[in-house]
Design a protein around this motif. Structure first.
Motif, short mmCIF file in Angstrom:
data_model
loop_
_atom_site.label_atom_id
_atom_site.label_comp_id
_atom_site.label_asym_id
_atom_site.label_seq_id
_atom_site.Cartn_x
_atom_site.Cartn_y
_atom_site.Cartn_z
N ALA A 1 0.96 -1.12 0.15
CA ALA A 1 -0.08 -0.06 0.00
C ALA A 1 0.91 1.34 -0.03
N VAL A 2 1.97 1.05 0.76
CA VAL A 2 2.71 2.41 0.85
C VAL A 2 3.65 2.60 -0.56
N LEU A 3 4.02 1.45 -1.07
CA LEU A 3 4.57 1.49 -2.41
C LEU A 3 3.68 2.10 -3.53
N TYR A 4 2.55 1.65 -3.30
CA TYR A 4 1.40 2.35 -4.45
C TYR A 4 1.30 3.71 -4.35
N ALA A 5 1.03 4.05 -3.23
CA ALA A 5 0.91 5.60 -2.86
C ALA A 5 2.22 6.28 -3.05
N LEU A 6 3.42 5.92 -2.85
CA LEU A 6 4.64 6.43 -2.98
C LEU A 6 4.81 6.62 -4.79
N PHE A 7 4.65 5.63 -5.41
CA PHE A 7 4.94 5.68 -6.78
C PHE A 7 3.72 6.68 -7.52
N GLY A 8 2.62 6.72 -6.89
CA GLY A 8 1.40 7.55 -7.30
C GLY A 8 1.93 9.15 -7.22
N VAL A 9 2.30 9.32 -5.99
CA VAL A 9 2.89 10.71 -5.65
C VAL A 9 3.83 11.10 -6.85
N LEU A 10 4.96 10.23 -7.07
CA LEU A 10 5.78 10.44 -8.15
C LEU A 10 5.23 10.74 -9.49
N THR A 11 4.32 10.08 -9.70
CA THR A 11 3.65 10.24 -11.02
C THR A 11 2.74 11.28 -11.32
N VAL A 12 2.11 11.62 -10.33
CA VAL A 12 0.92 12.68 -10.60
C VAL A 12 1.11 14.07 -11.19
N PHE A 13 2.55 14.61 -10.83
CA PHE A 13 2.93 15.77 -11.59
C PHE A 13 3.46 15.91 -12.87
N GLY A 14 3.74 14.70 -13.43
CA GLY A 14 4.36 14.43 -14.64
C GLY A 14 2.99 14.02 -15.55
N THR A 15 2.92 12.74 -15.26
CA THR A 15 1.66 12.09 -16.08
C THR A 15 0.52 12.87 -16.20
N GLY A 16 -0.06 13.14 -14.83
CA GLY A 16 -1.25 13.92 -14.67
C GLY A 16 -1.35 15.14 -14.77
N ASN A 17 0.00 15.84 -14.92
CA ASN A 17 -0.33 17.38 -15.10
C ASN A 17 0.51 18.17 -15.91
N ALA A 18 1.89 17.88 -15.86
CA ALA A 18 2.63 18.84 -16.82
C ALA A 18 2.57 18.23 -18.23
N THR A 19 2.51 17.11 -18.49
CA THR A 19 2.56 16.47 -19.88
C THR A 19 1.05 16.88 -20.43
N GLN A 20 0.12 16.76 -19.46
CA GLN A 20 -1.26 17.24 -20.20
C GLN A 20 -1.40 18.92 -20.59
N VAL A 21 -0.57 19.72 -19.64
CA VAL A 21 -0.47 21.31 -19.97
C VAL A 21 0.28 21.60 -21.18
N ASN A 22 1.32 20.58 -21.40
CA ASN A 22 2.05 20.65 -22.73
C ASN A 22 1.29 20.36 -23.74
N THR A 23 0.34 19.29 -23.69
CA THR A 23 -0.54 19.09 -24.97
C THR A 23 -1.48 20.38 -25.31
N ILE A 24 -1.98 20.96 -24.17
CA ILE A 24 -2.82 22.08 -24.23
C ILE A 24 -2.04 23.06 -24.89
N VAL A 25 -1.11 23.34 -24.63
CA VAL A 25 -0.14 24.66 -25.11
C VAL A 25 0.06 24.38 -26.73
N ALA A 26 0.29 22.92 -26.97
CA ALA A 26 0.67 22.67 -28.10
C ALA A 26 -0.35 22.76 -29.25
N ALA A 27 -1.54 22.40 -28.47
CA ALA A 27 -2.99 22.40 -29.37
C ALA A 27 -3.22 23.95 -29.65
#
Length: 463
Positions: A153-179
Motif C-alpha cells: 500500500a505504501v509503495l503504491y501511494a509513493l509511486f502515485g505521488v511521484l507520477t501525478v506531477f508529470g503524467t497527470g499534470n505537466a504533460t497534459q498542460v504541454n498538450t494544451i499549449v501545443a494544441a
C-alpha cells in the motif's frame, strides 16, 4: 550524468511497460474473468442499464461523497485524456490497423479488472478525518490483506505521488499549449515570437482553473467532472461519427484491415509492418494505457461514490472501459483509417495524425475543434489526477492537512508544464506510473476470491 539516468530509465521503462507488464495485466484480467464467469459479457446489458440508466437521475450526494455519476465522470476524467487521440494514432502507425483489434481484446479483459478494482475500493473504503470517503488500491490492500502486506500500500501511494506531477499534470498542460499554438499559428493569429508569452498566459490560466476546482473539495471536483466529461465525450463522438459517415464507402475495407490485419499486418501496411507481435504489443499496450485497468487509479474516484452496493458501483468500471476504449479509442482509429489520410507505417505518430484525419474530411477549420477537444481531454485528466495525488499524499502522511497545500503546488506545476521542456521528467513519471501496477495487480490476485464471493452474493440477492 543526465544521459546515464535517461539510459537507465529507458531500460527500466521498456521492461515495466514491455511484455512482463502486459502478461501480468492480461493474466490478472483473464483470471478474474474466468473466476466471475466472464461477468463483463454475461452482465453487460445489466451494466449498461445500471450505469447509463442511473446517469440521468438527478440527486444530491451525502456529505463527503459524490453521486455515482459524478464518481464515474471523475474517473473518466482521469482516463479519457490525450492518449485517446495521440496514443491510438501511435499504435496504428507502429502496429498497423490490426493493433485496434488487440486493443479491443485488452479492453474486454480490462472491463473485468476495473470492475474488481471499483468493487474492492468501495467495499474496503473508510471515512477520513474530514468525513469524506477515501479508498482505492492502498486502502483495499490495507483493509483487505492485513498487516504483512502494508508495504504494498505504501509503495503504491509513493509511486502515485511521484507520477501525478508529470503524467497527470505537466504533460497534459504541454498538450494544451501545443494544441493552442498549432491552431493559432495555422490561421496566422499569432507569430512565433509571441509563443513564449502565450504559453505563460495559458499556463497561468490553467493553474488558476485547476486550483479553483481542486480547492473546492470533492463536491466541486464531482460537479465540474459531471459537466465537462459528457460534453467533451459527446463533442468528440459527434465529430468522429461525422468523419465515418462522410467516408462510409471505406468502412468495410477499414473493418477488414482491423480484423485481418491483426493476424497479417503486412497485407495492409505495404509490408512496412510485418510482425504480428508488434501489432499485438502496440494494441494491447494502447488499451492498457487508455483505460488504466490494472493501475487502479480510477477506483480512487469511485470510492467517493454515495452508494452502499460495491458490486453495483463496480458496473461503472465495466462501462468506463467500454466508453473509453471501445467507443472513443475506436472512433479515433476510424477517423484515421476512414478519412484516407496518409499513414507512414513504421514511423512514430501522435495527435497530428488524428488531426489530419479530421482536416482531410472537414477542411482546415477542423483543427480548431480538435484543439478544443484536446484541451478538454487534457484539463479533465489534470483534475482527475489532482484528486488521486491528494489521496496518495494523505495516505502516506496520515493527515488530511496536506491536501490543500498539495493542490496549490499541483496547480502551480501547470505553469512549469506550459513553459519548460522538462524532457526526462516525463519518461521517469511514466516509469513510476508503470510501477504502480505491480502492488495493485498483486492485491487483485490475492483478493480475487473476495470479488467472486461479493459478486455471487449480490446477484443472488438481486434475484
Amino acid at each position: 550524468m543526465i544521459e546515464t539516468i535517461a539510459a537507465v530509465n529507458q531500460a527500466v521503462n521498456s521492461f515495466i511497460w514491455g511484455i512482463p507488464a502486459m502478461v501480468c495485466i492480461i493474466g490478472v484480467g483473464l483470471l478474474l474473468s474466468v473466476r466471475t464467469g466472464f461477468l463483463q459479457i454475461r452482465k453487460f446489458p445489466y451494466a449498461i442499464r445500471t450505469t447509463v440508466g442511473r446517469m440521468f437521475r438527478k440527486r444530491d450526494a451525502s456529505d463527503g461523497a459524490m453521486t455515482p455519476f459524478q464518481a464515474v465522470c471523475t474517473a473518466l476524467a482521469g482516463t479519457v485524456g490525450t492518449g485517446n487521440i495521440a496514443g491510438v494514432a501511435g499504435a496504428i502507425a507502429i502496429g498497423g490497423p490490426g493493433a485496434v483489434f488487440w486493443m479491443w481484446c485488452s479492453a474486454l479483459l480490462g472491463m473485468c479488472t476495473k470492475f474488481a478494482e471499483v468493487t474492492l475500493a468501495v467495499h474496503f473504503r473508510e471515512r477520513s478525518d474530514t468525513g469524506e470517503w477515501v479508498g482505492g488500491p492502498m486502502y483495499y490492500i490495507k483493509n483487505g490483506l492485513g498487516r504483512r502486506w502494508q508495504f504494498l500500500a505504501v509503495l503504491y501511494a509513493l509511486f502515485g505521488v511521484l507520477t501525478v506531477f508529470g503524467t497527470g499534470n505537466a504533460t497534459q498542460v504541454n498538450t494544451i499549449v501545443a494544441a493552442v499554438d498549432t491552431a493559432l499559428l495555422e490561421y496566422g493569429l499569432v507569430g512565433n515570437g509571441f509563443l513564449p508569452t502565450l504559453n505563460l498566459i495559458v499556463g497561468i490560466l490553467v493553474a488558476v482553473l485547476v486550483a479553483l476546482v481542486l480547492l473546492g473539495g470533492i463536491k466541486r471536483i464531482g460537479s465540474v467532472s459531471e459537466k465537462l466529461v459528457p460534453f467533451m465525450a459527446l463533442f468528440y463522438i459527434v465529430l468522429s461519427v461525422g468523419v465515418v459517415v462522410l467516408n462510409f464507402s471505406r468502412l468495410p475495407y477499414v473493418l477488414e484491415s482491423i480484423v485481418a490485419g491483426a493476424f497479417n499486418p503486412a497485407a495492409f501496411t505495404g509490408g512496412t509492418i510485418g510482425s504480428l507481435f508488434v501489432s499485438m504489443q502496440k494494441g494491447v499496450s494502447r488499451g492498457i494505457f487508455s483505460n488504466e485497468a490494472g493501475l487502479g487509479t480510477g477506483s480512487i474516484a469511485h470510492a467517493c461514490a454515495d452508494t452502499k452496493k460495491p458490486v453495483k458501483q463496480g458496473m461503472f468500471g465495466i462501462f468506463e472501459v467500454f466508453a473509453d476504449t471501445i467507443v472513443i479509442c475506436t472512433l479515433t482509429a476510424l477517423v484515421i483509417l476512414c478519412s484516407g489520410t496518409s499513414v507512414s507505417y513504421g514511423a512514430a505518430a501522435g495527435a497530428e495524425l488524428t488531426i489530419s484525419g479530421f482536416t482531410t474530411t472537414y477542411g482546415g477549420w477542423a483543427s480548431i475543434f480538435t484543439a478544443v477537444a484536446l484541451c478538454c481531454f487534457a484539463f479533465s485528466t489534470i483534475i482527475g489526477w489532482g484528486l488521486y495525488g491528494s489521496r496518495f499524499l494523505v495516505f502516506l502522511c496520515k493527515s488530511n492537512k496536506v491536501a490543500r497545500p498539495f493542490f496549490v503546488v499541483y496547480a502551480l506545476v501547470a505553469i512549469l508544464g506550459a513553459t519548460m521542456d522538462l524532457g526526462l521528467l516525463w519518461s521517469i513519471a511514466d516509469t513510476f506510473n508503470g510501477l504502480m501496477s505491480i502492488p495493485n495487480l498483486i492485491a487483485l490476485l490475492l483478493l480475487s476470491g473476495t470479488v467472486v464471493q461479493m459478486t455471487r452474493a449480490f446477484f443472488e440477492s438481486e434475484g
